[in-house]
Design a protein around this motif. Structure first.
Motif, short mmCIF file in Angstrom:
data_model
loop_
_atom_site.label_atom_id
_atom_site.label_comp_id
_atom_site.label_asym_id
_atom_site.label_seq_id
_atom_site.Cartn_x
_atom_site.Cartn_y
_atom_site.Cartn_z
N GLY A 36 0.81 -1.21 0.00
CA GLY A 36 0.00 0.00 0.00
C GLY A 36 0.84 1.27 0.00
O GLY A 36 0.32 2.36 -0.11
N GLY A 37 2.16 1.11 0.12
CA GLY A 37 3.07 2.25 0.01
C GLY A 37 3.24 3.08 1.27
O GLY A 37 3.99 4.04 1.26
N GLY A 38 2.57 2.72 2.35
CA GLY A 38 2.64 3.50 3.58
C GLY A 38 3.76 3.05 4.49
O GLY A 38 4.74 2.44 4.06
N ASN A 62 -4.74 8.19 -0.65
CA ASN A 62 -4.66 9.55 -0.12
C ASN A 62 -5.57 9.69 1.09
O ASN A 62 -6.78 9.62 0.96
N LEU A 63 -4.96 9.84 2.26
CA LEU A 63 -5.71 10.01 3.51
C LEU A 63 -5.28 11.31 4.16
O LEU A 63 -4.15 11.77 3.97
N PRO A 64 -6.16 11.91 4.96
CA PRO A 64 -5.82 13.20 5.57
C PRO A 64 -4.62 13.17 6.49
O PRO A 64 -3.86 14.12 6.55
N LYS A 65 -4.40 12.07 7.24
CA LYS A 65 -3.32 12.07 8.22
C LYS A 65 -2.34 10.92 8.07
O LYS A 65 -1.16 11.13 7.88
N TYR A 81 -9.92 6.61 -3.68
CA TYR A 81 -10.88 5.65 -3.16
C TYR A 81 -10.22 4.29 -2.88
O TYR A 81 -9.43 3.81 -3.69
N PHE A 82 -10.60 3.70 -1.77
CA PHE A 82 -10.07 2.39 -1.39
C PHE A 82 -10.41 1.32 -2.43
O PHE A 82 -9.59 0.47 -2.73
#
Length: 174
Positions: A36-38, A62-65, A81-82
């Motif tokens: 997922g690249g995180g 793309n998530l806010p935090k 979107y997931f």
């Protein structure tokens, strides 16, 4: 290979170290590592691939935090979107490897086994690393869903494999 797991695992964490080692070894065998690249397990898997000189893909959300693309990704794409991200994470994959994680990891696990069960995805290895972590969930699935409620077939329990070590995972993939 697509590797899933907790975004909160820190570099000293056992799961982080194992994801790094597994992806390093798989990259040396010529596999591309997608995550997922995180951070956490995803970062470790991308780092292992990068250190092995392999391909390290980050399929980011793309998530806010929380979710930021880790520095070990060699190629990436980001999604809003997931559901779109899930399609890319599962498309053309040779195996799904799950390390311990939270709701996101469980969401991916249940989505993938459902798609394999319903034959929307081809049957490929689904490997759950660190059996002790997964055994309570798998026991519940077997006892409640398969035996008591009969909402899944006994054969559905063969969609995934529990392993204790990364060496066992590599053996399944060899």
């Amino acid at each position: 290979m697509t590797i899933f797991g907790s975004s909160r695992a820190k570099p000293g964490n056992t799961y982080y170290k194992e994801a790094l080692n597994l992806s390093f070894l798989l990259s040396k065998k010529g596999y591309t590592i997608a995550t997922g690249g995180g951070g956490g397990v995803m970062e470790a898997a991308n780092k292992g691939a990068c250190e092995a000189g392999g391909h390290s893909l980050g399929i980011n959300i793309n998530l806010p935090k929380e979710q930021r693309l880790n520095k070990y990704v060699t190629d990436s794409i980001s999604f809003h979107y997931f559901f779109t991200r899930k399609i890319i994470l599962t498309f053309a994959c040779e195996a799904y490897i799950f390390f311990p994680g939270g709701f996101g990891t469980l969401d991916e696990f249940f989505e993938i086994i459902t798609l394999i069960q319903t034959r929307k995805l081809k049957k490929i290895p689904v490997i759950l690393v660190r059996a002790h972590y997964w055994e309570p969930l798998i026991s519940w699935i077997k006892n409640m869903l398969q035996e008591q409620k009969k909402t899944i077939r006994k054969n559905d329990l063969k969609i995934y494999r529990l392993v204790h070590t990364i060496e066992e995972a590599i053996k399944i993939l060899s």
